[in-house]
Design a protein around this motif. Structure first.
Motif, PDB file in Angstrom:
ATOM      1  N   LEU A 298      14.069  49.060  64.023  1.00 25.39           N
ATOM      2  CA  LEU A 298      14.366  50.325  63.357  1.00 25.39           C
ATOM      3  C   LEU A 298      13.089  51.071  62.985  1.00 25.39           C
ATOM      4  CD1 LEU A 298      17.241  49.281  60.906  1.00 25.39           C
ATOM      5  CD2 LEU A 298      17.454  50.535  63.053  1.00 25.39           C
ATOM      6  N   LYS A 299      13.155  52.388  63.085  1.00 26.68           N
ATOM      7  CA  LYS A 299      12.086  53.236  62.582  1.00 26.68           C
ATOM      8  C   LYS A 299      12.234  53.349  61.058  1.00 26.68           C
ATOM      9  CE  LYS A 299      12.517  55.939  66.839  1.00 26.68           C
ATOM     10  NZ  LYS A 299      12.946  57.233  67.410  1.00 26.68           N
ATOM     11  N   GLU A 300      11.157  53.705  60.393  1.00 22.63           N
ATOM     12  CA  GLU A 300      11.195  53.777  58.934  1.00 22.63           C
ATOM     13  C   GLU A 300      12.286  54.728  58.442  1.00 22.63           C
ATOM     14  OE1 GLU A 300       9.705  52.064  56.518  1.00 22.63           O
ATOM     15  OE2 GLU A 300       8.926  50.781  58.118  1.00 22.63           O
ATOM     16  N   LYS A 301      12.456  55.860  59.113  1.00 23.19           N
ATOM     17  CA  LYS A 301      13.446  56.840  58.672  1.00 23.19           C
ATOM     18  C   LYS A 301      14.877  56.355  58.880  1.00 23.19           C
ATOM     19  CE  LYS A 301      13.528  59.416  63.058  1.00 23.19           C
ATOM     20  NZ  LYS A 301      13.322  60.735  63.702  1.00 23.19           N
ATOM     21  N   GLU A 302      15.054  55.303  59.668  1.00 22.83           N
ATOM     22  CA  GLU A 302      16.386  54.763  59.934  1.00 22.83           C
ATOM     23  C   GLU A 302      16.747  53.622  58.991  1.00 22.83           C
ATOM     24  OE1 GLU A 302      16.067  55.618  64.768  1.00 22.83           O
ATOM     25  OE2 GLU A 302      15.650  53.621  63.943  1.00 22.83           O
ATOM     26  N   LYS A 303      15.787  53.185  58.179  1.00 26.75           N
ATOM     27  CA  LYS A 303      15.992  52.013  57.335  1.00 26.75           C
ATOM     28  C   LYS A 303      16.602  52.397  55.985  1.00 26.75           C
ATOM     29  CE  LYS A 303      12.131  49.303  59.211  1.00 26.75           C
ATOM     30  NZ  LYS A 303      10.889  48.571  58.858  1.00 26.75           N
ATOM     31  N   PRO A 304      17.333  51.465  55.370  1.00 26.40           N
ATOM     32  CA  PRO A 304      17.812  51.688  53.998  1.00 26.40           C
ATOM     33  C   PRO A 304      16.687  51.450  53.000  1.00 26.40           C
ATOM     34  CG  PRO A 304      18.462  49.518  54.751  1.00 26.40           C
ATOM     35  CD  PRO A 304      17.796  50.193  55.930  1.00 26.40           C
ATOM     36  N   ASN A 305      16.980  51.602  51.726  1.00 31.72           N
ATOM     37  CA  ASN A 305      16.002  51.321  50.691  1.00 31.72           C
ATOM     38  C   ASN A 305      15.699  49.822  50.639  1.00 31.72           C
ATOM     39  OD1 ASN A 305      16.196  54.059  49.906  1.00 31.72           O
ATOM     40  ND2 ASN A 305      17.971  53.598  48.640  1.00 31.72           N
ATOM     41  N   PRO A 306      14.471  49.436  50.282  1.00 29.86           N
ATOM     42  CA  PRO A 306      14.130  48.013  50.241  1.00 29.86           C
ATOM     43  C   PRO A 306      14.886  47.282  49.127  1.00 29.86           C
ATOM     44  CG  PRO A 306      12.352  49.325  49.333  1.00 29.86           C
ATOM     45  CD  PRO A 306      13.318  50.295  49.930  1.00 29.86           C
ATOM     46  N   VAL A 307      15.068  45.987  49.298  1.00 32.34           N
ATOM     47  CA  VAL A 307      15.796  45.156  48.338  1.00 32.34           C
ATOM     48  C   VAL A 307      15.038  43.841  48.141  1.00 32.34           C
ATOM     49  CG1 VAL A 307      18.061  46.125  48.912  1.00 32.34           C
ATOM     50  CG2 VAL A 307      17.203  44.140  50.180  1.00 32.34           C
ATOM     51  N   VAL A 308      15.536  43.049  47.218  1.00 29.31           N
ATOM     52  CA  VAL A 308      14.974  41.722  46.954  1.00 29.31           C
ATOM     53  C   VAL A 308      16.052  40.674  47.225  1.00 29.31           C
ATOM     54  CG1 VAL A 308      14.070  40.167  45.182  1.00 29.31           C
ATOM     55  CG2 VAL A 308      13.318  42.547  45.257  1.00 29.31           C
ATOM     56  N   LEU A 309      15.717  39.659  48.010  1.00 28.98           N
ATOM     57  CA  LEU A 309      16.616  38.538  48.241  1.00 28.98           C
ATOM     58  C   LEU A 309      16.210  37.413  47.302  1.00 28.98           C
ATOM     59  CD1 LEU A 309      18.047  37.279  51.565  1.00 28.98           C
ATOM     60  CD2 LEU A 309      17.128  35.621  49.958  1.00 28.98           C
ATOM     61  N   VAL A 310      17.100  37.062  46.397  1.00 29.15           N
ATOM     62  CA  VAL A 310      16.856  35.979  45.445  1.00 29.15           C
ATOM     63  C   VAL A 310      17.593  34.744  45.940  1.00 29.15           C
ATOM     64  CG1 VAL A 310      17.073  35.219  43.049  1.00 29.15           C
ATOM     65  CG2 VAL A 310      16.662  37.641  43.564  1.00 29.15           C
ATOM     66  N   TYR A 311      16.891  33.626  46.009  1.00 30.86           N
ATOM     67  CA  TYR A 311      17.503  32.401  46.508  1.00 30.86           C
ATOM     68  C   TYR A 311      17.119  31.236  45.620  1.00 30.86           C
ATOM     69  CZ  TYR A 311      12.919  31.091  48.332  1.00 30.86           C
ATOM     70  OH  TYR A 311      11.592  30.769  48.442  1.00 30.86           O
ATOM     71  N   GLY A 312      17.857  30.155  45.736  1.00 33.17           N
ATOM     72  CA  GLY A 312      17.545  28.980  44.941  1.00 33.17           C
ATOM     73  C   GLY A 312      18.652  27.957  45.036  1.00 33.17           C
ATOM     74  N   THR A 313      18.657  27.020  44.099  1.00 32.21           N
ATOM     75  CA  THR A 313      19.637  25.944  44.050  1.00 32.21           C
ATOM     76  C   THR A 313      20.212  25.861  42.649  1.00 32.21           C
ATOM     77  OG1 THR A 313      18.383  24.700  45.710  1.00 32.21           O
ATOM     78  CG2 THR A 313      20.013  23.478  44.455  1.00 32.21           C
ATOM     79  N   VAL A 314      21.509  25.617  42.565  1.00 34.86           N
ATOM     80  CA  VAL A 314      22.158  25.385  41.278  1.00 34.86           C
ATOM     81  C   VAL A 314      22.167  23.883  41.017  1.00 34.86           C
ATOM     82  CG1 VAL A 314      24.265  25.651  39.922  1.00 34.86           C
ATOM     83  CG2 VAL A 314      23.601  27.426  41.557  1.00 34.86           C
TER      84      VAL A 314
END
Length: 512
Positions: A298-314
């Motif tokens: 994807l080109k920058e203009k085609e991308k959504p806003n950036p996000v954060v993926l939070v991961y871990g273990t319970v």
């Protein structure tokens, strides 16, 4: 099954799917694609699981009775960044002649499939959720969507679940036998049911043209969909629009993504992961079979806003063993529900996706356990990130001490800030659910400052928390408050990280 309700992918068969140029579209290769048709790719938010349909393969369970059967297969990304050999999804999610996966959760612990099921039996149109178990997938169970059966009356339909676990997009026609379609949204209610699908309005949906195959990016605001409206390169094209407010009726003017994503032929079924580097689509040019899955950068203009993926273990905080639990996350200070997830019943792992612009609290929840919340402040937007946060659940037993995170005071003050209230409301809920429980609410500080000041500050803060609980109807006999100052550190006071851990509020179960 009547032809009028055959899986939405059959629309594709009415058109020639024209591919992007080979130099711009990367074929996923023979481990994924076969001499048959691979259709409707759905990528998980972490980019490591790809679910798709294989049509007409003799290996399909229903091939003997339906030569064009469509069944769910999947591939996993290995450590070298290559897709592994495609695997046939089990019969628990491949129950009819025409199946489809509409969504796979960021951690692969849930999957949304086509069709309404009750106790594992197909009962008609709709969508159903399956949860990962230690033995595989649970039996599908339909989402209870208000008035859905009276709205989806056309020839084609489909859905796209959002990574927050509480929003779902549909496309269908409200006219009996219609081959047209609009895009709708439905929301999860507190009782576990879903609101009546709401039309997204005239900026997304048109009167004369088809809108279909919606995909909402992980930012929760960027919508991609297919339409044959004017301004495209050919038949159906992929368009992009941004949600402008929480009404879900106001959208930016849709923008055609142009070549190489769009072609002169039929383009639909667009899927991207949380990193948003590639779009996954289907092509019929330079293929191994009739249709293959490819990815396009994807080109920058085609991308959504950036996000954060939070991961871990319970984890079980006492035994340190992984736990299967429900996860909830909300925004602060308003305490608004922002999403939900499940941790794996096998290893306790979870993944959630959080958009920037908010301060979040998140926690795990399981029967006979108390949760310790985590906080992550994403007010300042940056690029895509992955952050590890393990979550702990504490058995409900006498002597158990639980840190109450997301309690906020101004510097050297004891007045609770409003963003503390959602966390304290959960303590109220615990006490209401356990009406004989008695607790000590304790305040603690680091070693900076005079001891007498720290003891008084910690005591005042513990008393402020107690008073809040009493204001919510908790009996004063059930809660005592005490400040310990610096006398009970849980980490070294030699550095700021340790001092921050020592500045805390806890409660200890005195009576169960």
């Amino acid at each position: 099954m009547k032809n009028s309700i055959v899986l939405f992918i059959l629309i594709v068969l009415s058109f020639q799917i024209k591919a992007q140029k080979a130099s711009e579209a990367e074929n996923l290769g023979a481990m994924v694609n076969t001499k048959y048709s691979e259709l409707a790719p759905v990528i998980s938010a972490d980019g490591k699981l790809l679910y798709f349909i294989v049509q007409g393969s003799p290996e399909n369970y229903k091939f003997k009775t339906e030569k064009k059967s469509q069944e769910i297969w999947y591939s996993e990304l290995d450590k070298s960044g290559k897709w592994g050999e495609a695997k046939h999804a089990p019969t628990s999610i491949n129950k009819t002649d025409f199946n489809a996966a509409y969504w796979i959760s960021p951690d692969g612990n849930r999957i949304l499939i086509r069709g309404a099921y009750s106790n594992g039996k197909y009962i008609g149109r709709g969508v159903s959720m399956c949860n990962k178990t230690a033995e595989g997938w649970s039996e599908p169970e339909k989402l209870d969507i208000l008035n859905y059966e009276n709205l989806d009356l056309g020839n084609y339909d489909g859905a796209a679940f959002c990574n927050d676990g509480k929003t779902i997009l549909f496309y269908f026609a409200e006219s009996d036998g219609s081959s047209s379609g609009d895009i709708y949204v439905s929301f999860l209610k507190e009782n576990g049911k879903w609101t009546e699908p709401m039309n997204l309005g005239k900026n997304i949906n048109t009167k004369k043209y088809i809108e279909m195959s919606p995909f909402l990016a992980s930012d929760g605001v960027t919508l991609y969909f297919s339409s044959d409206r004017p301004g495209g390169l050919g038949n159906n094209d992929i368009w992009m629009s941004k949600r402008l407010d929480d009404s879900w009726m106001k959208w930016s003017d849709p923008v055609n993504l142009g070549a190489p994503i769009n072609t002169e032929a039929f383009d639909a079924y667009f899927s991207i992961d949380a990193n948003s580097e590639y779009a996954y689509m289907v092509t019929s040019q330079n293929t191994i079979g009739s249709q293959d899955i490819v990815r396009i950068k994807l080109k920058e203009k085609e991308k959504p806003n950036p996000v954060v993926l939070v991961y871990g273990t319970v984890y079980n905080a006492k035994t340190k063993q992984p736990l299967s639990a429900k996860l909830y996350y909300e925004t602060l200070p308003d305490g608004v529900n922002a999403g939900n997830a499940l941790s794996s019943p096998i290893d306790g792992n979870y993944k959630i996706v959080l958009p920037y612009g908010k301060n979040y609290s998140f926690r795990a929840n399981a029967t006979n356990f108390l949760s310790e919340s985590q906080n992550i402040d994403l007010d300042s937007a940056r690029g895509y990130m992955e952050i590890r946060r393990d979550l702990y659940l504490y058995p409900i037993e006498v002597g158990q001490t639980i840190r109450v995170n997301n309690i906020f005071f101004d510097f050297a003050k004891s007045v609770l800030r409003p963003e503390s209230f959602p966390e304290l409301d959960r303590v109220v809920a615990v006490l209401n659910e356990n009406p004989t429980m008695e607790i000590e609410m304790s305040g603690h500080t680091d070693n900076i400052g005079a001891e007498s000041f720290n003891v008084k500050l910690s005591d005042d803060r513990a008393k402020s928390v107690r008073l809040y609980l009493l204001s919510k109807g908790i009996s004063e006999k059930r809660v005592i408050a005490k400040g310990y100052g610096k006398s009970k550190p849980v980490a070294s006071n030699d550095n700021e990280e340790g001092r921050q851990q020592n500045r805390r509020v806890e409660f200890t179960i005195l009576k169960k």
